[in-house]
Structure formats: C-alpha cells, structure tokens
Design a protein around this motif. Structure first.
Motif, PDB file in Angstrom:
ATOM      1  N   ARG A   4      -3.546   1.818   4.406  1.00  7.03           N
ATOM      2  CA  ARG A   4      -3.164   0.888   3.336  1.00  7.03           C
ATOM      3  C   ARG A   4      -3.729  -0.505   3.596  1.00  7.03           C
TER       4      ARG A   4
ATOM      5  N   SER B  76      -6.428   7.442  -6.460  1.00  8.14           N
ATOM      6  CA  SER B  76      -5.493   8.490  -6.885  1.00  8.14           C
ATOM      7  C   SER B  76      -6.182   9.782  -7.295  1.00  8.14           C
TER       8      SER B  76
ATOM      9  N   LEU C 180      -0.751  17.210  -4.107  1.00  8.50           N
ATOM     10  CA  LEU C 180       0.138  16.049  -4.012  1.00  8.50           C
ATOM     11  C   LEU C 180       1.228  16.108  -5.068  1.00  8.50           C
ATOM     12  N   ARG C 181       0.890  16.578  -6.265  1.00  4.59           N
ATOM     13  CA  ARG C 181       1.915  16.672  -7.311  1.00  4.59           C
ATOM     14  C   ARG C 181       2.988  17.683  -6.936  1.00  4.59           C
TER      15      ARG C 181
ATOM     16  N   LYS D 106       0.699   8.921  -0.918  1.00  6.61           N
ATOM     17  CA  LYS D 106       0.926   8.771  -2.348  1.00  6.61           C
ATOM     18  C   LYS D 106      -0.342   8.920  -3.177  1.00  6.61           C
ATOM     19  N   ASN D 107      -1.489   9.009  -2.542  1.00 13.21           N
ATOM     20  CA  ASN D 107      -2.738   9.175  -3.269  1.00 13.21           C
ATOM     21  C   ASN D 107      -3.754   9.859  -2.357  1.00 13.21           C
TER      22      ASN D 107
ATOM     23  N   GLU E 266      -4.827   7.934   0.923  1.00 15.88           N
ATOM     24  CA  GLU E 266      -3.878   8.041   2.028  1.00 15.88           C
ATOM     25  C   GLU E 266      -3.891   9.451   2.619  1.00 15.88           C
TER      26      GLU E 266
END
Length: 397
Positions: free
Chosen positions: A213, A328, A369-370, A378-379, A382
């Motif tokens: 991040r 994302s 991820l979903r 979160k994406n 990452e």
C-alpha cells in the motif's frame, strides 16, 4: 419491429433463423440469457466477427453443463474465454441478443425465450426483432460488457467441474457461505475453490500489505507526471534513440525502487532499456483512454499488438503499469500468477493469444477476490504481493 410468436407459425421465420443471421453476419455479437440448457447452432461464427461475448445465468442450477460445453466447442479459439456465468449477479433474467452486421447496421432480438429447446419450439413465447440506432447499440454493448468479471465468472473446464446443476424443478437454495467456494446468494451453486495465499503470521501479513500500500501511494503521488510522460511519448511525431533513452531515464526517476513505487525487483532496467518506449506508451495511452467497459478488449488488442512487434517490455513494464493505474482489475504478469493458476487447477484453453491469456488470469483473479469473503487483499495489486510471498515461501521450503 418484427414479432416472433411461438409455437412457430407457418408464415413466420423461426426464432433460430435470427440467431443464424446474427452469427453469420455479425461484426460484433452479444448474447445474454437467464439460463442455457441447449445450444445446437451449427452456423459458424464468421471470421469477420471482431467482438463476441455471451453471459448466461446460473440461478437455481438451471443452466446445463452439456449446453455450456457445446458453446465452448462451437466457439472459435479467439473467443473460448468469452462465455461467462452471471454467478455474482442477483436476479439475472435477460433474454436478448444485440449485434452489428458487416454493413454497420445494428439489430436487437429481445423477448421471453431463454436458450432452451422448449423456448425455441414448444413454449408459448414472444420475441421482437428490430433494427436499432448506433446510440442504442452502444448502450446495449456497454450494459453487456459491464457484466464481465468480477460480476460474472469465466466458464471453462474448471468452472464446469464445480458447477452444480439442479436435479429437477428450480428451488431456492441456502444463502451463500463465506470462503472461496460455496453457493451464490441467488441460488446458483458452484464449488470451484480458488487457492489464495494467506500467511498465518499476522505480523508478516500486515507487513506485506503495508509495504504494498505504501508503494501504491508512492505511485499515486507521481501518477500525473507518469501519465504525461507516456502521453508525450505516445504523441511524439519523431522518435530517436536519444529520445528513447531520455524517456527511460525519466521513467526510472518517477517509477523506481528507490522511490518506493515499484512492485517488481531489479531486472527490468537491463531488459527494458532499449525497448521501443513510444510503442509501449501508445498502447498504454489507448488503455487509459478506453471506456471502462471496453478496457479489457483494448488490453487484449494492445498486448497482442506488442507481441506481434516483439516488444519485450509488454510483460514486466506494461502489465505493472496496468496494475498500478487500475489495481482492482489488472495484475502484474509474473511467475507467481502462473503458479496460482496451476494451484487453482485452472487450465487456459489452447491456442489463446498472449492478450487473451493475460485477461483470462485477470478475470479469474477478480472472481477469486469476490468469492473469498473477508480476504485481507482488497484488490489485485495487494493480492500480487501475497502471491509473491507465497512463491518465495515455497521456494525457500
């Protein structure tokens, strides 16, 4: 508008004839259906068809594996990854087809018929066929393209292995469960398990994500300057070795390990120094300027274009720029991604172009991820950091 009533009337064209027309004459073709239980179209998709996408629902397990397999067998190689299941969409009930023919005219077929034997023959159905305006076609196209992963999942061998068909009549199923495998909240079942790495050492996990991040924030601080650098290079009327090296030096200042914005380790500097940075910049700018719903198509096209001209930086540099600008939806093309595909049992269809291979992986990563509730990444940017950690851990025993 022409109305098609079913059961078929003697003085009417059959519903299937409109599918044959669209398949034979289309330059762009988009099909959506609440479920798919039969596909017996023999007409081949024309070589002049430049864009194709098909999305089917899987609520209550109504869609049939055999029908999906028939579509995949029917599709030409370039579109083997363009069949999707709307597993992440609650209440997916459309029955429509939109296409542009080679003369530029656009059409729509919309009605009550799903892709089933009965809906094309015995059921009482009404469908409408009509020419539509360019504006309406673009609206329909954007709507369909907006169904891409993570809203949906790529239908391939792995997906079909885990998909659970309904045995008889549709009936509501239990609410979805957390984790990478379970049941869709709207009733469609799946059992494909994506293997996502998760360090057991919470301190290590926090350190990995914090570092990634931080790198993303460092990139964001220079994003405008980087974009200007790429746009200036892309628009340059003349290009020379000196300009190429000047671009290289500027890029290293704005995107570097010392500055903390790089995801990758050392190595790119040597291979990438003498690449054609104007051509790479042109591809990146085209992606940056693409409408969101069409961006995957542009990425495929540009990776293939750079492959054709043997531009080596299309991997390390280009895909990291995609990941940095669009964290994302895009990943860095690297060995951990290949390892993740293998670990998850995902086998790409043979014969895919380089661009299609990249998007195939990106779409599965989005879906993973979903599906995985509560996962710390979160994406995709990452997740990339955790995939690198997992590969290093395996390599070091």
């Amino acid at each position: 508008m022409e109305l098609i009533f079913l059961p078929h009337q003697a003085d009417q064209k059959s519903l299937k004839s409109y599918y044959h027309r669209a398949i034979a004459e289309s330059k762009e073709l988009y099909i959506v259906s609440a479920y798919l239980t039969n596909w017996d179209i023999e007409e081949k998709l024309g070589t002049h068809c430049e864009e194709f996408m098909m999305v089917v629902g899987e609520d209550f397990g109504l869609t049939r594996k055999a029908a999906c397999e028939s579509v995949l067998k029917w599709l030409p190689i370039r579109y083997k990854t363009q069949l999707f299941a709307a597993e992440g969409i609650q209440g997916f009930h459309p029955k429509a087809m939109f296409w542009r023919e080679t003369d530029g005219k656009c059409y729509a077929l919309i009605g009550s018929s799903n892709l089933s034997v009965a809906a094309f023959s015995d059921n009482h159905e009404i469908n409408g066929f009509t020419a539509i305006s360019e504006e309406s076609f673009q609206q329909a196209k954007a709507w369909v393209l907006g169904l891409e992963p993570p809203q949906s999942a790529v239908v391939d061998t792995k997906w079909l292995e885990g998909y659970v068909e309904a045995a008889r009549q549709p009936k509501p199923s239990k609410k979805g469960t957390n984790g990478a495998a379970g049941e869709n909240d709207d009733g469609g079942s799946y059992a494909v398990e994506y293997v996502l790495p998760l360090p057991t050492d919470l301190e290590m996990l926090d350190s990995i994500l914090r570092a990634r991040r931080t790198a993303m924030r460092a990139f964001k601080a220079n994003r405008d300057d980087l974009e200007k650098l790429f746009r200036d290079a892309a628009g340059a009327a003349r290009w020379s070795p000196n300009k190429n090296l000047a671009f290289y030096d500027s890029l290293r200042e704005l995107w570097s390990m010392d500055g903390g914005s790089r995801f990758q380790a050392k190595g790119w500097e040597i291979k990438g120094k003498h690449g054609d940075h104007r051509e790479l910049s042109r591809s990146l700018v085209r992606v940056l300027d693409a409408p969101g719903v069409e961006r995957d198509l542009v990425v495929v096209r540009e990776i293939n274009r750079m492959s054709d001209i043997v531009l080596e930086t299309r991997g390390s540099l280009f895909t990291e720029m995609l990941c940095q600008f669009f964290p994302s939806v895009y990943h860095v093309a690297n060995s951990p991604i290949k390892g993740w595909l293998r670990a998850s049992g995902l086998v790409r269809p043979r014969g895919l172009s380089e661009g299609d291979k990249y998007i195939y992986a990106a779409r599965h990563l989005r879906t993973a991820l979903r599906r995985t509730k509560g996962y710390p990444a979160k994406n995709l940017a990452e997740l990339d950091a955790l995939l690198w950690y997992a590969e290093d851990a395996r390599a070091n025993g």
